[in-house]
Scaffold this motif. Structure first.
Motif, short mmCIF file in Angstrom:
data_model
loop_
_atom_site.label_atom_id
_atom_site.label_comp_id
_atom_site.label_asym_id
_atom_site.label_seq_id
_atom_site.Cartn_x
_atom_site.Cartn_y
_atom_site.Cartn_z
N SER A 101 0.84 -1.20 0.00
CA SER A 101 0.00 0.00 0.00
C SER A 101 0.87 1.25 0.00
CB SER A 101 -0.94 0.00 1.21
OG SER A 101 -0.20 -0.14 2.40
N CYS A 102 2.16 1.07 -0.14
CA CYS A 102 3.13 2.17 -0.11
C CYS A 102 3.27 2.79 -1.50
CB CYS A 102 4.48 1.66 0.38
SG CYS A 102 5.78 2.90 0.35
N CYS A 103 2.99 4.06 -1.60
CA CYS A 103 3.05 4.78 -2.87
C CYS A 103 4.41 4.64 -3.55
CB CYS A 103 2.72 6.25 -2.63
SG CYS A 103 2.77 7.30 -4.09
N ALA A 104 5.49 4.81 -2.80
CA ALA A 104 6.83 4.74 -3.41
C ALA A 104 7.08 3.39 -4.06
CB ALA A 104 7.91 5.03 -2.36
N LEU A 105 6.66 2.32 -3.42
CA LEU A 105 6.85 0.99 -3.99
C LEU A 105 5.92 0.75 -5.17
CD1 LEU A 105 7.23 -1.04 -0.68
CD2 LEU A 105 9.05 -0.24 -2.21
N LEU A 106 4.69 1.24 -5.07
CA LEU A 106 3.74 1.10 -6.17
C LEU A 106 4.22 1.85 -7.41
CD1 LEU A 106 0.53 1.54 -4.06
CD2 LEU A 106 1.06 -0.51 -5.41
N ARG A 107 4.68 3.08 -7.23
CA ARG A 107 5.12 3.94 -8.33
C ARG A 107 6.48 3.54 -8.88
NH1 ARG A 107 3.43 8.92 -9.46
NH2 ARG A 107 5.55 9.66 -9.71
N GLY A 108 7.33 2.96 -8.06
CA GLY A 108 8.69 2.66 -8.49
C GLY A 108 9.55 3.91 -8.48
N THR A 109 10.74 3.79 -9.01
CA THR A 109 11.69 4.90 -8.92
C THR A 109 11.34 6.08 -9.79
OG1 THR A 109 13.07 3.83 -10.59
CG2 THR A 109 13.64 3.42 -8.29
N ASP A 110 10.72 5.84 -10.92
CA ASP A 110 10.40 6.96 -11.82
C ASP A 110 8.93 7.01 -12.23
OD1 ASP A 110 10.12 4.88 -13.60
OD2 ASP A 110 11.72 5.51 -14.94
N GLY A 111 8.10 6.20 -11.62
CA GLY A 111 6.68 6.20 -11.95
C GLY A 111 6.33 5.46 -13.22
N LYS A 112 7.29 4.82 -13.86
CA LYS A 112 6.99 4.12 -15.11
C LYS A 112 7.72 2.79 -15.27
CE LYS A 112 5.82 8.23 -17.53
NZ LYS A 112 5.25 8.85 -18.54
N THR A 113 9.04 2.81 -15.25
CA THR A 113 9.78 1.62 -15.68
C THR A 113 9.74 0.46 -14.69
OG1 THR A 113 11.85 2.57 -14.84
CG2 THR A 113 11.35 2.90 -17.17
N ASP A 114 9.75 0.73 -13.41
CA ASP A 114 9.79 -0.36 -12.43
C ASP A 114 8.62 -0.31 -11.46
OD1 ASP A 114 10.63 1.92 -11.10
OD2 ASP A 114 12.27 0.94 -10.03
N ARG A 115 7.53 0.28 -11.89
CA ARG A 115 6.38 0.40 -10.99
C ARG A 115 5.63 -0.93 -10.88
NH1 ARG A 115 2.66 4.35 -14.69
NH2 ARG A 115 2.21 2.85 -16.33
N LEU A 116 4.99 -1.09 -9.73
CA LEU A 116 4.12 -2.24 -9.51
C LEU A 116 2.73 -1.97 -10.06
CD1 LEU A 116 5.04 -3.14 -5.82
CD2 LEU A 116 5.77 -4.33 -7.90
N ARG A 117 2.29 -0.71 -9.95
CA ARG A 117 0.94 -0.34 -10.38
C ARG A 117 0.91 1.15 -10.69
NH1 ARG A 117 -3.39 -2.11 -12.71
NH2 ARG A 117 -5.36 -2.11 -11.60
N SER A 118 0.26 1.52 -11.75
CA SER A 118 0.13 2.94 -12.09
C SER A 118 -0.79 3.62 -11.07
CB SER A 118 -0.46 3.10 -13.49
OG SER A 118 -1.81 2.68 -13.51
N CYS A 119 -0.69 4.93 -10.98
CA CYS A 119 -1.59 5.68 -10.09
C CYS A 119 -3.04 5.47 -10.51
CB CYS A 119 -1.24 7.16 -10.09
SG CYS A 119 0.37 7.51 -9.33
N ARG A 120 -3.30 5.51 -11.80
CA ARG A 120 -4.67 5.31 -12.28
C ARG A 120 -5.13 3.89 -11.97
NH1 ARG A 120 -4.58 7.84 -17.25
NH2 ARG A 120 -4.35 9.62 -15.89
#
Length: 150
Positions: A101-120
């Motif tokens: 449920s942690c935003c940083a882990l969900l988003r990943g380092t740049d919000g795209k390449t290593d994210r677990l889930r997009s914000c949308r």
């Protein structure tokens, strides 16, 4: 009633932060006007005030759980622990789908390449959970859970 998950996703696409997209989609069903909900959860975006901690969509989901479950009795509140349980169950469902449920882990380092889930995608997941847990049987099921939810 038709699912509102797509409405929540559209709100996010059109500039609402993640928390606003979720809260504003369902607030009318819980006695709160959209402008008040929009203002109340504005600071929860990007993991609470851009700290990338608890996902803002989840924060909005917790506000909705309180509005739905609380008895509003400020002298002798009797629903506090049942609301904690309800919120905990909702977060657990989100974490079952997304591992965290942690935003940083969900988003990943740049919000795209290593994210677990997009914000949308997080918005869509929380909207689905709200419909399932707070309004069981009221909404038609929303089946599309694509990896990106863009």
């Amino acid at each position: 009633m038709k699912s509102r998950v797509q409405l929540a996703k559209n709100r996010h696409k059109n500039g609402y932060n993640c928390a606003q997209a979720v809260a504003c989609t369902y607030c009318d069903l819980l006695g709160m006007d959209e402008k008040t909900a929009f203002r109340a959860v504005e600071a929860y975006g990007l993991g609470i005030a851009k700290r990338y901690e608890m996902c803002g969509s989840i924060c909005a989901m917790m506000m909705l759980a309180g509005l739905k479950n609380s008895d509003g009795n400020m002298v002798e509140p009797a629903t506090k622990f049942s609301t904690f349980d309800l919120g905990g169950h909702m977060i657990k469902q989100f974490e079952n789908w997304n591992t965290t449920s942690c935003c940083a882990l969900l988003r990943g380092t740049d919000g795209k390449t290593d994210r677990l889930r997009s914000c949308r995608g997080c918005v869509a997941d929380c909207a689905r959970i709200v419909e399932d847990q707070l309004f069981p049987g009221l909404f038609e099921p929303y089946e599309d859970r694509s990896p990106e939810e863009e």
